[in-house]
Design a protein around this motif. Structure first.
Motif, PDB file in Angstrom:
ATOM      1  N   SER A  11      -5.605   7.901   2.464  1.00 31.22           N
ATOM      2  CA  SER A  11      -7.010   8.107   1.722  1.00 31.22           C
ATOM      3  C   SER A  11      -8.055   7.098   2.338  1.00 31.22           C
ATOM      4  O   SER A  11      -9.195   7.643   2.420  1.00 31.22           O
ATOM      5  CB  SER A  11      -6.868   7.696   0.184  1.00 31.22           C
ATOM      6  N   ARG A  12      -7.625   6.148   2.826  1.00 32.95           N
ATOM      7  CA  ARG A  12      -8.620   5.212   3.510  1.00 32.95           C
ATOM      8  C   ARG A  12      -9.253   5.664   4.513  1.00 32.95           C
ATOM      9  O   ARG A  12     -10.413   5.900   5.044  1.00 32.95           O
ATOM     10  CB  ARG A  12      -8.138   3.867   3.717  1.00 32.95           C
TER      11      ARG A  12
ATOM     12  N   GLU B 218      -0.087   7.381   0.487  1.00 29.85           N
ATOM     13  CA  GLU B 218      -1.432   8.120   0.089  1.00 29.85           C
ATOM     14  C   GLU B 218      -2.549   7.320  -0.086  1.00 29.85           C
ATOM     15  O   GLU B 218      -3.496   7.742   0.331  1.00 29.85           O
ATOM     16  CB  GLU B 218      -0.867   8.578  -1.368  1.00 29.85           C
ATOM     17  N   GLU B 219      -2.223   6.052  -0.239  1.00 32.02           N
ATOM     18  CA  GLU B 219      -3.688   5.179  -0.260  1.00 32.02           C
ATOM     19  C   GLU B 219      -4.057   4.977   1.120  1.00 32.02           C
ATOM     20  O   GLU B 219      -5.328   4.816   1.296  1.00 32.02           O
ATOM     21  CB  GLU B 219      -3.233   3.879  -0.833  1.00 32.02           C
TER      22      GLU B 219
ATOM     23  N   TYR C 116       0.890  -1.328  -0.116  1.00 32.83           N
ATOM     24  CA  TYR C 116      -0.016  -0.100  -0.046  1.00 32.83           C
ATOM     25  C   TYR C 116       0.996   1.390   0.078  1.00 32.83           C
ATOM     26  O   TYR C 116       1.994   1.312   0.840  1.00 32.83           O
ATOM     27  CB  TYR C 116      -0.758  -0.077   1.306  1.00 32.83           C
ATOM     28  N   LYS C 117       0.462   2.118  -0.840  1.00 30.57           N
ATOM     29  CA  LYS C 117       1.450   3.503  -0.757  1.00 30.57           C
ATOM     30  C   LYS C 117       0.735   4.228   0.075  1.00 30.57           C
ATOM     31  O   LYS C 117      -0.416   4.018   0.766  1.00 30.57           O
ATOM     32  CB  LYS C 117       1.035   4.245  -2.227  1.00 30.57           C
TER      33      LYS C 117
ATOM     34  N   SER D 271     -11.428   8.847   3.271  1.00 29.45           N
ATOM     35  CA  SER D 271     -12.713   8.456   2.837  1.00 29.45           C
ATOM     36  C   SER D 271     -13.838   8.256   3.679  1.00 29.45           C
ATOM     37  O   SER D 271     -14.914   8.624   3.521  1.00 29.45           O
ATOM     38  CB  SER D 271     -12.259   7.341   2.047  1.00 29.45           C
TER      39      SER D 271
ATOM     40  N   THR E   8      -3.050  14.410  -2.916  1.00 28.54           N
ATOM     41  CA  THR E   8      -3.107  13.166  -3.494  1.00 28.54           C
ATOM     42  C   THR E   8      -3.995  12.051  -2.787  1.00 28.54           C
ATOM     43  O   THR E   8      -5.190  11.570  -3.222  1.00 28.54           O
ATOM     44  CB  THR E   8      -1.829  12.542  -4.096  1.00 28.54           C
ATOM     45  N   ALA E   9      -3.851  12.153  -1.468  1.00 26.91           N
ATOM     46  CA  ALA E   9      -4.423  11.301  -0.820  1.00 26.91           C
ATOM     47  C   ALA E   9      -6.139  11.699  -0.577  1.00 26.91           C
ATOM     48  O   ALA E   9      -7.003  10.943  -0.495  1.00 26.91           O
ATOM     49  CB  ALA E   9      -4.053  11.315   0.709  1.00 26.91           C
TER      50      ALA E   9
ATOM     51  N   LEU F  18      -7.672  10.590  -3.928  1.00 24.69           N
ATOM     52  CA  LEU F  18      -8.138   9.187  -3.746  1.00 24.69           C
ATOM     53  C   LEU F  18      -9.350   8.888  -2.919  1.00 24.69           C
ATOM     54  O   LEU F  18      -9.862   7.837  -3.136  1.00 24.69           O
ATOM     55  CB  LEU F  18      -6.747   8.605  -3.292  1.00 24.69           C
ATOM     56  N   ALA F  19      -9.624   9.853  -2.025  1.00 29.15           N
ATOM     57  CA  ALA F  19     -10.621   9.654  -1.071  1.00 29.15           C
ATOM     58  C   ALA F  19     -11.919  10.307  -1.565  1.00 29.15           C
ATOM     59  O   ALA F  19     -12.827  10.199  -0.874  1.00 29.15           O
ATOM     60  CB  ALA F  19     -10.412  10.216   0.296  1.00 29.15           C
TER      61      ALA F  19
END
Length: 443
Positions: free
Chosen positions: A118-119, A114-115, A111-112, A122, A165-166, A169-170
């Motif tokens: 983003s979780r 940023e990902e 997992y990056k 989100s 970026t995060a 992605l969210a």
């Protein structure tokens, strides 16, 4: 810059305070009132969303393992209730400036960073959208004056870029950024009926940030200009650093960090220092639950001159009691903010610790951190050319603003009568929402 997204999202101003330890969200509704999002926690509601992710693997009906993630208070509660622990991830904000830490592997998947962030974002976005009945696609986002580990402006820009970026992605279509202490100033300004020059001190889990700015109804009426912000300063340490000192100076010695063991007629440290380093952040304790570490600790217990201390460490590692241990640290810090003497109390793993601590001793442990905070405040005053006597008020926010030694830094320069506080854990989100409303009006 105003929001350029959907018409539905344009009608709600959202302030988003994504923190190292806790996050919060505030909105300005149609009646120009600021309301905080609330999140379920232990059967109640809280405006603080723990900045934590929890991953676990579950089998579906066909026996195939699937990775499932939870965020915030739900992640903490699930982690505490589960016998077979999964993987906890927290303090992600403190890694934004690192170009070497691109991500991590969880249950075989990469997992990056940023990902992962983003979780959490989100979940916060969806929950806030549901609570206020509007799909949120825009937010005014807080950022520290100086990100943890950032040494250059390129590092700062890199951190902001990753955070942007995060948010994308969210599910956010657009975000603006504002300095967290400036956001806190908006909260304080809303209480004023006159003009003031104020110093804002914002103490988070990972950073301590300071700003000098002019605020008041006249500033709001004519519109804020760059000249109203006289300067910013910050350091990449705060509450987490205080907690780590308590673990290092108080807890780890009770668990054998200073203990010795016999080896070939020599006295050597009983346990490698890196094991105790993992105690200083509670979620790192999970990394010690390996066969290699268990063998190291069992061998150390046999050879140690104080085997009972190593036995206590083994119990904490085996039962993964890092969260409970750090909750005890938080309670001690809170008690020392109210009294000159307190007692560190921890019970778990079939053992208990009761250790008396004085406020003076605690302050000696955090001397370097206090000096760094002092240096940042003095640097701000010098660089802005402002004498302490010219500052009308000092507004302190964030959990570590309660620490008496921190408050004395400001009292010694400005006098106790000029110090203010309030809504220490949500004032940044509150101010970001006000700033978002201002941005939407301008856009």
């Amino acid at each position: 810059m105003g929001f350029m997204g959907s018409a539905e999202g344009r009608h709600i101003a959202v302030g988003f305070d994504f923190g190292t330890t806790n996050s919060s969200v505030a909105v300005v509704d149609g009646d120009a009132r600021v309301q905080l999002a609330s999140f379920p926690s232990a059967g109640a509601e809280t405006p603080s969303f723990r900045s934590v992710l929890y991953f676990e693997q579950c089998k579906n009906g066909e026996g195939v393992k699937r990775t499932h993630s939870l965020a915030g208070p739900a992640a903490i509660e699930h982690y505490l209730q589960t016998d077979e622990k999964g993987r906890l991830v927290q303090s992600l904000k403190s890694h934004l400036s690192s170009r070497t830490l691109t991500g991590t592997e969880v249950f075989g998947r990469r997992y990056k960073l940023e990902e992962l962030i983003s979780r959490m974002l989100s979940d916060l976005r969806k929950h806030t959208s549901s609570q206020f009945g509007k799909t949120i696609r825009y937010a005014m986002v807080g950022r520290p004056v100086r990100f943890v580990g950032a040494e250059t402006e390129d590092d700062q820009d890199f951190s902001v870029s990753r955070l942007r970026t995060a948010f994308a992605l969210a599910g956010f279509e657009h975000v603006d950024f504002e300095m967290e202490p400036v956001a806190a100033a908006y909260t304080y300004e809303a209480t004023l009926d006159h003009e003031e020059l104020i110093l804002i001190g914002d103490f988070g889990g990972g950073t301590s940030d300071f700003s000098l700015l002019r605020v008041g109804p006249e500033v709001r009426r004519r519109g804020r200009t760059p000249a109203d912000l006289l300067g910013n300063s910050g350091v990449g340490l705060a509450g987490d650093a205080f907690d780590a000192r308590i673990i290092r100076k108080l807890v780890s010695p009770a668990l054998g960090s200073d203990s010795e063991a016999r080896s070939l007629n020599k006295l050597l440290p009983a346990v490698p220092a890196w094991i105790y380093a993992n105690l200083e952040r509670w979620h790192y304790l999970s990394f010690l639950r390996t066969n290699n570490v268990r063998e190291i600790l069992k061998s150390a217990r046999i050879r140690a001159l104080e085997p009972e201390k190593i036995e206590a460490l083994i119990a904490i590692v085996d039962e993964d009691l890092g969260y409970q241990l750090h909750q005890s640290v938080q309670e001690l810090k809170f008690e020392l903010s109210r009294a000159e003497d307190a007692e560190f109390r921890f019970r778990g793993g079939g053992m208990g610790l009761r250790i008396p601590v004085t406020r003076a001793k605690f302050e000696s442990w955090i001397k370097e951190e206090l000096e760094a905070i002092e240096g940042a405040v003095d640097t701000l005053l010098r660089s802005s050319g402002v004498h302490p006597d010219a500052v009308d008020r000092v507004f302190l926010t964030g959990g570590s603003s309660f620490v008496p030694a921190v408050r004395r830094i400001f009292e010694s320069r400005f006098g106790a009568s000029r110090i203010r506080g309030g809504n220490e854990f949500t004032s940044v989100a509150h101010g970001l929402a006000l700033r978002a409303a201002e941005s939407l009006r301008e856009g």
